[in-house]
Write a protein that holds these residues in place. Structure first.
Motif, PDB file in Angstrom:
ATOM      1  N   UNK A  80      51.586  71.387 -44.272  1.00 36.93           N
ATOM      2  CA  UNK A  80      50.794  72.532 -44.014  1.00 36.93           C
ATOM      3  C   UNK A  80      51.330  73.200 -42.352  1.00 36.93           C
ATOM      4  N   UNK A  81      51.549  74.385 -42.592  1.00 35.32           N
ATOM      5  CA  UNK A  81      51.771  75.145 -41.178  1.00 35.32           C
ATOM      6  C   UNK A  81      50.557  76.112 -40.930  1.00 35.32           C
ATOM      7  N   UNK A  82      49.932  76.033 -39.814  1.00 37.51           N
ATOM      8  CA  UNK A  82      48.779  76.859 -39.362  1.00 37.51           C
ATOM      9  C   UNK A  82      49.648  77.630 -38.145  1.00 37.51           C
ATOM     10  N   UNK A  83      49.778  78.921 -38.473  1.00 39.03           N
ATOM     11  CA  UNK A  83      50.422  79.777 -37.311  1.00 39.03           C
ATOM     12  C   UNK A  83      49.837  80.897 -37.074  1.00 39.03           C
ATOM     13  N   UNK A  84      48.584  81.174 -37.438  1.00 38.53           N
ATOM     14  CA  UNK A  84      47.842  82.411 -37.012  1.00 38.53           C
ATOM     15  C   UNK A  84      46.510  81.867 -36.046  1.00 38.53           C
ATOM     16  N   UNK A  85      46.354  82.394 -34.759  1.00 41.08           N
ATOM     17  CA  UNK A  85      45.432  82.303 -33.954  1.00 41.08           C
ATOM     18  C   UNK A  85      44.208  82.527 -34.583  1.00 41.08           C
ATOM     19  N   UNK A  86      43.066  81.865 -34.230  1.00 38.80           N
ATOM     20  CA  UNK A  86      42.007  81.863 -34.599  1.00 38.80           C
ATOM     21  C   UNK A  86      41.447  81.610 -36.309  1.00 38.80           C
ATOM     22  N   UNK A  87      42.649  80.990 -36.794  1.00 38.64           N
ATOM     23  CA  UNK A  87      42.142  80.669 -38.245  1.00 38.64           C
ATOM     24  C   UNK A  87      41.320  79.366 -38.601  1.00 38.64           C
ATOM     25  N   UNK A  88      40.637  79.677 -39.550  1.00 41.31           N
ATOM     26  CA  UNK A  88      39.914  78.603 -39.828  1.00 41.31           C
ATOM     27  C   UNK A  88      40.339  78.250 -41.416  1.00 41.31           C
ATOM     28  N   UNK A  89      40.534  76.882 -41.622  1.00 40.90           N
ATOM     29  CA  UNK A  89      41.479  76.487 -42.742  1.00 40.90           C
ATOM     30  C   UNK A  89      40.922  75.122 -43.167  1.00 40.90           C
ATOM     31  N   UNK A  90      41.297  75.159 -44.625  1.00 40.16           N
ATOM     32  CA  UNK A  90      41.167  73.385 -45.035  1.00 40.16           C
ATOM     33  C   UNK A  90      42.697  73.279 -45.791  1.00 40.16           C
ATOM     34  N   UNK A  91      42.929  72.069 -45.624  1.00 41.39           N
ATOM     35  CA  UNK A  91      44.262  71.473 -46.291  1.00 41.39           C
ATOM     36  C   UNK A  91      43.900  71.171 -47.674  1.00 41.39           C
ATOM     37  N   UNK A  92      44.797  71.414 -48.659  1.00 40.22           N
ATOM     38  CA  UNK A  92      44.692  71.326 -50.118  1.00 40.22           C
ATOM     39  C   UNK A  92      44.981  69.583 -50.149  1.00 40.22           C
ATOM     40  N   UNK A  93      45.043  69.238 -51.389  1.00 39.43           N
ATOM     41  CA  UNK A  93      45.115  67.785 -51.730  1.00 39.43           C
ATOM     42  C   UNK A  93      46.658  67.226 -51.717  1.00 39.43           C
ATOM     43  N   UNK A  94      47.655  68.103 -51.626  1.00 34.00           N
ATOM     44  CA  UNK A  94      49.091  67.818 -51.363  1.00 34.00           C
ATOM     45  C   UNK A  94      49.654  67.889 -50.196  1.00 34.00           C
ATOM     46  N   UNK A  95      48.831  67.772 -49.215  1.00 36.13           N
ATOM     47  CA  UNK A  95      49.149  67.895 -47.779  1.00 36.13           C
ATOM     48  C   UNK A  95      49.343  66.381 -47.395  1.00 36.13           C
ATOM     49  N   UNK A  96      50.583  65.980 -46.467  1.00 39.29           N
ATOM     50  CA  UNK A  96      50.472  64.940 -45.923  1.00 39.29           C
ATOM     51  C   UNK A  96      50.707  64.871 -44.375  1.00 39.29           C
ATOM     52  N   UNK A  97      51.249  66.127 -44.073  1.00 39.65           N
ATOM     53  CA  UNK A  97      51.339  66.458 -42.544  1.00 39.65           C
ATOM     54  C   UNK A  97      50.778  67.854 -42.294  1.00 39.65           C
ATOM     55  N   UNK A 124      43.800  83.455 -42.678  1.00 32.07           N
ATOM     56  CA  UNK A 124      42.318  83.600 -42.901  1.00 32.07           C
ATOM     57  C   UNK A 124      41.702  84.329 -41.752  1.00 32.07           C
ATOM     58  N   UNK A 125      40.451  84.780 -41.814  1.00 30.34           N
ATOM     59  CA  UNK A 125      39.770  85.179 -40.483  1.00 30.34           C
ATOM     60  C   UNK A 125      39.015  83.941 -40.300  1.00 30.34           C
ATOM     61  N   UNK A 126      38.113  84.165 -39.122  1.00 31.49           N
ATOM     62  CA  UNK A 126      37.573  82.917 -38.626  1.00 31.49           C
ATOM     63  C   UNK A 126      36.170  82.886 -39.179  1.00 31.49           C
ATOM     64  N   UNK A 127      35.613  83.725 -39.903  1.00 32.31           N
ATOM     65  CA  UNK A 127      34.259  83.749 -40.389  1.00 32.31           C
ATOM     66  C   UNK A 127      34.202  82.804 -41.684  1.00 32.31           C
ATOM     67  N   UNK A 128      35.442  82.598 -42.383  1.00 29.21           N
ATOM     68  CA  UNK A 128      35.326  81.583 -43.538  1.00 29.21           C
ATOM     69  C   UNK A 128      36.411  80.704 -43.577  1.00 29.21           C
ATOM     70  N   UNK A 129      36.518  79.592 -44.222  1.00 29.20           N
ATOM     71  CA  UNK A 129      37.361  78.550 -44.545  1.00 29.20           C
ATOM     72  C   UNK A 129      38.227  78.954 -45.466  1.00 29.20           C
ATOM     73  N   UNK A 130      39.543  79.049 -45.567  1.00 32.18           N
ATOM     74  CA  UNK A 130      40.282  79.452 -46.458  1.00 32.18           C
ATOM     75  C   UNK A 130      41.489  78.215 -46.691  1.00 32.18           C
ATOM     76  N   UNK A 131      41.700  77.909 -47.829  1.00 33.85           N
ATOM     77  CA  UNK A 131      42.560  76.740 -48.333  1.00 33.85           C
ATOM     78  C   UNK A 131      44.062  77.122 -47.787  1.00 33.85           C
ATOM     79  N   UNK A 132      44.999  76.087 -47.569  1.00 33.91           N
ATOM     80  CA  UNK A 132      46.274  76.363 -47.154  1.00 33.91           C
ATOM     81  C   UNK A 132      46.966  75.213 -47.963  1.00 33.91           C
TER      82      UNK A 132
END
Length: 147
Positions: free
Chosen positions: A59-76, A44-52
């Motif tokens: 959930x794995x966030x591996x992109x610098x500058x990302x703005x994300x929200x986790x979906x309902x199935x995430x436990x870690x 995702x870009x830093x301008x809007x929150x994207x679901x992961x």
């Protein structure tokens, strides 16, 4: 004469944390409702929150500058990036951070770990998770009053 870089680096980290906290407090666009996405990593870009979405609950966030929200199935959550903002609209069992200046907001967290190279990260949660901080100047705790 030899100059120490420790005060300069600490000042830079403090300024970065202040900026990150200020910007995240102004966004107001965090949507805690569960969402889905076909990818297990952040793209995702830093301008809007994207679901992961989460593969096997992680959930794995591996992109610098990302703005994300986790979906309902995430436990870690695993962060292998810097300058990210993550909103978890649910309780998490584990957060593991490898990177600098990341900001995570979660309802409840059981355990948090920062690797030796982590610096200036902030995990905002009203809970009191077990914390293993091998890095520097990382913060785990409730949001500042008024945020």
């Amino acid at each position: 004469m030899k100059h120490s870089t420790v005060p300069t680096r600490a000042a830079a980290v403090a300024v970065g944390l202040a900026l990150l906290t200020t910007l995240s407090a102004c966004s107001g666009g965090d949507d805690p409702r569960p969402t889905t996405s076909p990818s297990a990593s952040a793209s995702s870009s830093a301008s809007s929150s994207k679901p992961v979405s989460c593969k096997d609950g992680t959930a794995v966030v591996d992109q610098d500058g990302a703005t994300v929200r986790l979906d309902g199935s995430c436990t870690s959550l695993e962060i292998h990036a810097s300058n990210t903002q993550v909103t978890a609209g649910r309780d998490l069992e584990r957060i593991a951070v490898s990177g600098d200046l990341n900001y995570v907001r979660a309802a409840k967290v059981d355990t948090v770990s920062f690797d030796a190279e982590s610096e200036g990260n902030r995990i905002v949660t009203p809970s009191s998770p077990e914390t293993d901080d091998q890095g520097r100047t990382n913060i785990v705790g409730p949001a500042p009053e008024g945020h």
